[in-house]
Design a protein around this motif. Structure first.
Motif, PDB file in Angstrom:
ATOM      1  N   TYR A 174      -3.994   6.153  14.747  1.00  0.00           N
ATOM      2  CA  TYR A 174      -3.704   6.438  13.347  1.00  0.00           C
ATOM      3  C   TYR A 174      -2.813   5.343  12.772  1.00  0.00           C
ATOM      4  O   TYR A 174      -1.689   5.123  13.249  1.00  0.00           O
ATOM      5  CB  TYR A 174      -3.015   7.807  13.203  1.00  0.00           C
ATOM      6  N   GLY A 175      -3.340   4.669  11.772  1.00  0.00           N
ATOM      7  CA  GLY A 175      -2.597   3.569  11.150  1.00  0.00           C
ATOM      8  C   GLY A 175      -1.341   4.053  10.458  1.00  0.00           C
ATOM      9  O   GLY A 175      -1.379   5.002   9.678  1.00  0.00           O
ATOM     10  N   ILE A 176      -0.228   3.416  10.770  1.00  0.00           N
ATOM     11  CA  ILE A 176       1.064   3.758  10.168  1.00  0.00           C
ATOM     12  C   ILE A 176       1.490   2.575   9.305  1.00  0.00           C
ATOM     13  O   ILE A 176       1.524   1.442   9.768  1.00  0.00           O
ATOM     14  CB  ILE A 176       2.119   4.009  11.252  1.00  0.00           C
ATOM     15  N   GLY A 177       1.836   2.854   8.056  1.00  0.00           N
ATOM     16  CA  GLY A 177       2.281   1.772   7.169  1.00  0.00           C
ATOM     17  C   GLY A 177       1.091   1.074   6.540  1.00  0.00           C
ATOM     18  O   GLY A 177       0.754  -0.046   6.898  1.00  0.00           O
ATOM     19  N   ASN A 178       0.463   1.751   5.586  1.00  0.00           N
ATOM     20  CA  ASN A 178      -0.628   1.135   4.810  1.00  0.00           C
ATOM     21  C   ASN A 178      -0.217  -0.228   4.311  1.00  0.00           C
ATOM     22  O   ASN A 178       0.839  -0.379   3.691  1.00  0.00           O
ATOM     23  CB  ASN A 178      -0.864   1.975   3.553  1.00  0.00           C
ATOM     24  N   THR A 179      -1.058  -1.220   4.526  1.00  0.00           N
ATOM     25  CA  THR A 179      -0.767  -2.542   3.976  1.00  0.00           C
ATOM     26  C   THR A 179      -1.793  -2.932   2.919  1.00  0.00           C
ATOM     27  O   THR A 179      -1.642  -3.932   2.239  1.00  0.00           O
ATOM     28  CB  THR A 179      -0.757  -3.590   5.094  1.00  0.00           C
ATOM     29  N   GLY A 180      -2.833  -2.127   2.798  1.00  0.00           N
ATOM     30  CA  GLY A 180      -3.881  -2.443   1.841  1.00  0.00           C
ATOM     31  C   GLY A 180      -3.429  -2.288   0.399  1.00  0.00           C
ATOM     32  O   GLY A 180      -3.992  -2.888  -0.505  1.00  0.00           O
ATOM     33  N   LEU A 181      -2.404  -1.494   0.204  1.00  0.00           N
ATOM     34  CA  LEU A 181      -1.828  -1.288  -1.126  1.00  0.00           C
ATOM     35  C   LEU A 181      -0.321  -1.477  -1.002  1.00  0.00           C
ATOM     36  O   LEU A 181       0.223  -1.346   0.082  1.00  0.00           O
ATOM     37  CB  LEU A 181      -2.096   0.149  -1.597  1.00  0.00           C
ATOM     38  N   PRO A 182       0.360  -1.788  -2.108  1.00  0.00           N
ATOM     39  CA  PRO A 182       1.822  -1.856  -2.010  1.00  0.00           C
ATOM     40  C   PRO A 182       2.363  -0.512  -1.537  1.00  0.00           C
ATOM     41  O   PRO A 182       1.877   0.529  -1.947  1.00  0.00           O
ATOM     42  CB  PRO A 182       2.259  -2.175  -3.438  1.00  0.00           C
ATOM     43  N   ASN A 183       3.333  -0.542  -0.698  1.00  0.00           N
ATOM     44  CA  ASN A 183       3.735   0.672   0.016  1.00  0.00           C
ATOM     45  C   ASN A 183       5.242   0.690   0.275  1.00  0.00           C
ATOM     46  O   ASN A 183       5.685   0.898   1.385  1.00  0.00           O
ATOM     47  CB  ASN A 183       2.955   0.693   1.348  1.00  0.00           C
ATOM     48  N   PRO A 184       6.043   0.464  -0.770  1.00  0.00           N
ATOM     49  CA  PRO A 184       7.481   0.349  -0.517  1.00  0.00           C
ATOM     50  C   PRO A 184       8.216   1.684  -0.593  1.00  0.00           C
ATOM     51  O   PRO A 184       7.721   2.653  -1.161  1.00  0.00           O
ATOM     52  CB  PRO A 184       7.958  -0.559  -1.647  1.00  0.00           C
ATOM     53  N   GLN A 190       6.908   8.141   6.234  1.00  0.00           N
ATOM     54  CA  GLN A 190       8.310   8.112   5.849  1.00  0.00           C
ATOM     55  C   GLN A 190       9.258   7.634   6.946  1.00  0.00           C
ATOM     56  O   GLN A 190      10.202   6.900   6.661  1.00  0.00           O
ATOM     57  CB  GLN A 190       8.770   9.455   5.258  1.00  0.00           C
ATOM     58  N   THR A 191       9.046   8.033   8.187  1.00  0.00           N
ATOM     59  CA  THR A 191       9.939   7.532   9.237  1.00  0.00           C
ATOM     60  C   THR A 191       9.860   6.017   9.299  1.00  0.00           C
ATOM     61  O   THR A 191      10.880   5.322   9.375  1.00  0.00           O
ATOM     62  CB  THR A 191       9.577   8.141  10.599  1.00  0.00           C
ATOM     63  N   TYR A 192       8.632   5.505   9.199  1.00  0.00           N
ATOM     64  CA  TYR A 192       8.442   4.052   9.308  1.00  0.00           C
ATOM     65  C   TYR A 192       8.924   3.344   8.032  1.00  0.00           C
ATOM     66  O   TYR A 192       9.722   2.404   8.116  1.00  0.00           O
ATOM     67  CB  TYR A 192       6.965   3.765   9.578  1.00  0.00           C
ATOM     68  N   ILE A 193       8.482   3.807   6.873  1.00  0.00           N
ATOM     69  CA  ILE A 193       8.761   3.066   5.638  1.00  0.00           C
ATOM     70  C   ILE A 193      10.165   3.400   5.104  1.00  0.00           C
ATOM     71  O   ILE A 193      11.023   2.518   4.991  1.00  0.00           O
ATOM     72  CB  ILE A 193       7.705   3.370   4.553  1.00  0.00           C
ATOM     73  N   PHE A 210      11.867  -1.398   1.887  1.00  0.00           N
ATOM     74  CA  PHE A 210      10.962  -1.943   2.888  1.00  0.00           C
ATOM     75  C   PHE A 210       9.541  -1.775   2.402  1.00  0.00           C
ATOM     76  O   PHE A 210       9.176  -0.733   1.871  1.00  0.00           O
ATOM     77  CB  PHE A 210      11.144  -1.212   4.221  1.00  0.00           C
ATOM     78  N   ASN A 211       8.783  -2.811   2.563  1.00  0.00           N
ATOM     79  CA  ASN A 211       7.364  -2.769   2.237  1.00  0.00           C
ATOM     80  C   ASN A 211       6.652  -3.597   3.298  1.00  0.00           C
ATOM     81  O   ASN A 211       6.912  -4.784   3.421  1.00  0.00           O
ATOM     82  CB  ASN A 211       7.129  -3.401   0.854  1.00  0.00           C
ATOM     83  N   PRO A 212       5.769  -2.984   4.062  1.00  0.00           N
ATOM     84  CA  PRO A 212       5.043  -3.816   5.026  1.00  0.00           C
ATOM     85  C   PRO A 212       4.184  -4.800   4.234  1.00  0.00           C
ATOM     86  O   PRO A 212       3.641  -4.437   3.199  1.00  0.00           O
ATOM     87  CB  PRO A 212       4.182  -2.804   5.784  1.00  0.00           C
ATOM     88  N   ASP A 213       4.095  -6.022   4.714  1.00  0.00           N
ATOM     89  CA  ASP A 213       3.371  -7.066   3.967  1.00  0.00           C
ATOM     90  C   ASP A 213       2.036  -6.560   3.436  1.00  0.00           C
ATOM     91  O   ASP A 213       1.180  -6.126   4.203  1.00  0.00           O
ATOM     92  CB  ASP A 213       3.109  -8.281   4.871  1.00  0.00           C
TER      93      ASP A 213
END
Lengths: 751, 751
Positions: free
Chosen positions: B439-449, B515-518, B588-591
């Motif tokens: 399960y992908g954690i931290g969507n990067t396909g869209l801004p996700n800050p 939320q834990t990650y971002i 925080f925003n994953p690239d």
């Protein structure tokens, strides 16, 4: 400087509509389900050993939920801004009328009130110390610890004894000031509630972050578990800096876990809130024959009453400002502040400066008269200028507008006062007097920070979180103007949350005319951090270096080519697409220094505000009535962030200053205050407003936000001395004590 | 990693006590003086042209304050997370049962209800599209615009046609999933109030900052004038990401300026909240004779119902995860998602991954059977490892724990499942199945800050302001643990204010296990900014470089000499004396990257969580009842910030997954939902809990806060596929549709 969008504009006050439409919620308007009502049992003697409190009968009264005494305080039973010398609830010694002995919480306010009478207090009275002399007398009873001296300080600059030898004229006089009451229109009120492990207190306060610390300390809780929210506050003027209802409601809710409300009666508020320190000020000032002042010497005696409150700060500020806004090379000042059993004195708009200004401004006129100079000329001659050294040998580098205020005030006075034909009954006499002042902005003697967070939302609107308490003076408006100007966004779209310790970072006290300068700088810094993020994107989009980019009118453009522009909305869209958040966080603290312990030489303030008032009075020599006719009030505020609000401060300050000079007559007999309400403690109201001509002088202060300094207290300070000088001008009689009550005037004019 | 003070510990949940003592205030518990009650008139047809709404009779009913329709919306009458295609109040076209037509606000809920019947709606019915086929049929009526296709996407990796030629075994099957309902225990509720120019809405929500934007847009207000506060929220699971009551109460209060409350009935909530997307999934998977999977092809058809909601995100996530946690070199997937007049589908714990896992995990077992391998071995063989390339050619560099979850789960299963003696009635059969997931954690396909502010108070306590909404999953606790560990301060002294757009910066949605990650990273960054301030002072006081200094147990000490230490309290005292404030601000925003439009190749997520469940079931072949006996659930969460809460997520996920696999049977007939309450839509409860053995695997994710990834959705995903494989293991019958209702099981086992 002139090219601002929002700064200097009369934007709508953020709290204006809710207040004029009656929607604003003051603490007494806040209620919760299951809420209790608290009342405080207060001492009816001024000095005593407390032997026992029997609450058993009161506890049995139906509807009473608890009766708490000092034994119920789980943490530290001591509060105080500078010195923690005041018990929340007396455990051993009563030091003044009104000391809190017990808190009753009941289902209704009436039951709580009734229960007070059922509490039995056993105490042994002690002799009451009511004068400074008694307090200082050898072998006197000690109110705290082993001395009644709270502060004993000297300020020494140059060689005053040598300098007096060179003086051609010397004037000496002793001035006295009485107690004064703030008479904020809303008495103290607080509501506490316990929820999710957090004790929240809504209170009428100028000092929410301090309050949080005090309540947490008293209850042995961490500060993050106590939330103090400043409710809409109906004035403070320094009187809501000390803690009041907050501890009591906090203590009840801590124990009972039910909401509780406590609203002081006007009489209770009057009895226990701090008062302006009564001063005795012995002055000696000398000048050469050209009117250049060479030396001054002063001795101040001040009564702090039963507790210290802001006393030490009043001592320092009064001494630093004792010269008035004049350069005097040789100075010696000695101050003694004592504890007595009198009402507690504390912070009050001006912190001692209104008192010393009554002295120094009359000294100026006395010197002028002896030298056959005009009061105006002697002031111009001695006024501080850029490069002058103050009483503490602080070299003034930047914003020093006293001369300009003198010039502008004189010009206006010539137009509106001096060309006035006087056709008076013979019992009425008119005169004009000048009052000048300076006022340190940004205390540096103690740490003095404030902070802010902000977020720019995706639609060009902004939320600011700032600890700064708006008590009506308009800081919320000013902070939003500063943020709006910095970011080039619309003022209407900037919203501020302020003075909620649960969500706004510490803003310090709303005191010392500091918030525009200190919190204003903090908000500006937070906005600049956000601006930096916007500029980085603008730089890419406009293809110019960010140092060239101006943010204004919701646009970013190159200062070299205004057509090379982009809307800030587009910058924000770009941020949003990249997941960049536009946040700000900042705090400001003017460099903390400390004054020399022996001589008080050093840098006590970051900058100074200046003012000159010309006041015309009419004295009825038969009734003693003094009527203020016109006030020309020129104030160097650095930069007026909001001109209408600065004018409002000046107008309000004028009325309060008139009260100090003429009307407000607080009576204390045997340590007991006798004037406890508006019925016998009169204040001027809107209907008494004379013609006031506010003049804004803007001598830019480089360290201030957009050049601003402050105006809250300065507005009040020159009023009373100008009145005293005007009365002398009208009657030839000099008064050295305020207020100039009818009796005092009649007596002195007729003997 | 093991040497943490707070991370990984079972600290007390911040919302635990208020919830178990009944003190927590849900939106329906919030009331204000003068509050109105709102009710929504909803469409009773699925597809129609709205011709007229006559509200005049309703308005005349005593106690009715207003009846609002689309004409009363001052801003934009369209909402939607990804595509703004849903009207707040229908102005022209009804697209589903339950579309909102009018809002009534009245003095009581009963009057509002009564008024609904007095509103006359004139409409012209249209043919109803109830199937994907109908929606796609040429010449079909279009629900929005000129096509019923909402999404049409392909994922292409390698050369799938060539690869299938090389396969020794190929398995093909079509799988189907139904609608599912979140059945959060608290129906949607919202309360609005207008005060001091700010419209505040308390709502049950997972998405307060999104809500604010939607309400502001609808009312034409700036975002800073709208405040959305997440009330305590009784579950969401994705169903409270779309906006619900917020717009309606906002609209009423905007017009009437009185507080208003709206609480959905269970039936209303069921009818209008989003549902899990029904999927048809045609799978073809091929492997060589050694069990190495060489190719997969899939075609997905998905029904979004009347509006888009999170549909596009479900499409993307489903496609990316369609392989399961296995490396497959050649892939072709095609997905078509359509609009119909069916109930709206949207976000639901897993975003399409629970659906595809039902397919890919059965494909694995089918392949294994054909190859005569064990289900375990084929998984181990194909499992993703460090260095593997995912379906989108993302190279996995860091935390890839799928093999470890397989190994640990097998080990535990051998202990608690396989050694179990089975002595059964002959009609009962037991079996064990495996389900794996990634399960992908931290969507990067869209801004996700996400962002956070914090202040360290003078007494070592901390207040954190973070937008992140805690809907029961425990993010408030996790954020406080992260801040506490970073600063070396006590967890108990860290307080968080969350999900209040008036005082907390944007935290994005509580969705996608992010939320834990971002927000965790955002809080960590804010804490690190504050830490930097503390370290600068510690550096001076300890006389060592700050890189050497560790903050722990409220102390700062050198990592080279633990005795060279100072308390953090002393550091804070030093800061206070200097006027230094200890503030933090971070986001925080994953690239953000974007996938190739044609092939979907690229980096869709920052990292991945992995899990393996071994599940034992007992099938009653006579009644069709499937009983889950034991679940071994091994989850690679990167790092468990709070072990007990991770276990709680796993346990909750198991029950919800069981519901999806077996019990929850949502019935839609002619676009109308028939199962509108707990009486006919059954869910598993605490009493149905099987033996669950949660196993926490910690494959540290370097970009995560203290190594953490996420677990919210992963806990659910492997359950249904493991049950389906277990039922096959028990009975030899393979089911390709969920849920496995009694009827379905009995029918299939007996024919």
């Amino acid at each position: 400087m002139s090219d601002f969008n929002v700064i200097g504009k009369n934007v709508e006050k953020k709290d204006g509509i809710p207040k004029v439409t009656g929607k604003a919620l003051f603490a007494r308007d806040i209620s919760f389900e299951g809420m209790l009502y608290a009342k405080i049992l207060r001492s009816k003697v001024a000095h005593a050993i407390l032997k026992n409190i029997d609450t058993s009968k009161a506890e049995k009264l139906p509807g009473v939920v608890c009766v708490l005494t000092s034994k119920d305080i789980p943490g530290k039973n001591r509060v105080g801004i500078i010195i923690k010398d005041e018990p929340v609830l007396v455990e051993d010694k009563i030091r003044r009328f009104g000391d809190a002995l017990a808190v009753v919480a009941a289902e209704t306010e009436e039951i709580a009130e009734e229960a007070l009478d059922l509490i039995e207090v056993d105490y042994q009275e002690l002799p009451v110390i009511t004068t400074i002399d008694e307090a200082l007398k050898e072998g006197s009873l000690k109110i705290h610890g082993d001395t009644n001296i709270l502060e004993n300080k000297s300020l020494i600059k140059g060689d005053v004894d040598e300098a007096f030898k060179k003086c051609d004229v010397i004037v000496e006089k002793t001035y006295k000031t009485n107690y004064f009451a703030h008479m904020f229109i809303e008495p103290e009120a607080g509501v506490a509630k316990y929820e999710n492990g957090i004790l929240t207190i809504w209170a009428s306060t100028q000092n929410p972050h301090f309050d949080r610390g005090e309540v947490a300390r008293m209850l042995g809780l961490s500060q993050s578990k106590v939330r103090v929210v400043q409710a809409v506050t109906g004035g403070g003027f320094g009187g809501k800096l000390d803690i009041s209802t907050q501890c009591f409601v906090g203590l009840v809710t801590y124990h009972i876990k039910r909401p509780v409300k406590l609203v002081y009666t006007r009489e209770e508020s009057m009895e226990v809130s701090s008062k302006r320190h009564p001063h005795v000020m012995k002055y000696k000032t000398g000048a050469d024959k050209n009117g250049k002042i060479l030396a001054m010497e002063a001795e101040f005696l001040q009564d702090s009453g039963a507790y210290a409150s802001y006393g030490p700060a009043v001592v320092t500020r009064g001494m630093v400002h004792a010269t008035g806004p004049y350069e005097i090379p040789n100075i010696r000042i000695k101050t003694t502040m004592v504890y007595t059993n009198n009402p507690m004195a504390g912070a009050f708009r001006g912190f001692g400066v209104p008192q010393v200004s009554i002295a120094h401004e009359q000294q100026m006129d006395l010197l002028a008269e002896k030298l056959n100079m005009s009061p105006y000329d002697i002031r111009i001659k001695n006024a501080l200028r850029v490069g002058s050294y103050t009483s503490t040998m602080q070299k003034l580098e930047g914003s020093v507008g006293i001369v300009e205020t003198l010039e502008k005030a004189k010009e206006k006075a010539e137009e509106v006062i001096f060309n006035n034909n006087k056709d008076l009954e013979c019992i009425k006499k008119r005169g004009v007097g000048i009052g000048c002042m300076w006022y340190g902005i940004g205390n540096t003697g103690l740490p003095n920070p404030a902070s802010a967070f902000l977020e720019v939302h995706k639609d060009c609107s902004v939320t600011v979180l700032a600890g700064c308490a708006d008590i009506g003076q308009g800081s919320n408006t000013v902070m939003c103007q500063i943020v709006s100007e910095t970011l080039g966004l619309d003022y209407e779209d900037v919203n501020i949350v302020s003075a909620d310790t649960g969500s706004t970072p510490d803003g310090g006290a709303t005191s010392a005319s500091r918030q525009t300068y200190i919190s204003g700088n903090a908000c500006k810094k937070a906005a600049e951090m956000a601006k930096e993020t916007l500029l980085k994107i603008a730089e890419e989009l406009l293809n110019v270096d960010k140092s060239e980019i101006i943010l204004k009118n919701k646009k970013a453009y190159s200062n070299k080519d205004e057509n090379n522009s982009i809307t800030i909305q587009k910058i924000l869209n770009n941020c949003a697409a990249k997941g960049i958040m536009v946040l700000g966080c900042g705090y400001f603290n003017p460099d903390t220094t400390s004054l020399d312990a022996e001589t008080m030489q050093g840098i006590p303030f970051a900058t100074y505000a200046f003012a000159t008032h010309f006041i015309e009075v009419e004295v009825n020599t038969y009734t003693g009535e003094i009527k203020v006719l016109k006030i020309v009030a020129a104030h160097d505020v650095g930069k007026a962030i909001n001109r209408r609000m600065v004018e409002g401060q000046i107008e309000g300050g004028c009325l309060m200053g008139m009260g100090l000079g003429i009307l407000e007559d607080l009576k204390v007999e045997n340590a007991k205050m006798k004037t406890l309400n508006f019925s016998n403690y009169l204040i001027y109201t809107a209907k008494d407003t004379p013609e006031i001509y506010p003049i804004i002088v803007e001598s830019e202060e480089k360290t201030g936000p957009f050049g601003a300094k402050g105006v809250g207290e300065p507005a009040l300070i020159p009023v009373a001395p100008a009145i005293l000088n005007a009365v002398y001008n009208a009657t030839g009689v000099r008064f050295t004590e305020v207020p100039l009550t009818l009796e005092k005037v009649v007596e002195k004019l007729n003997y």
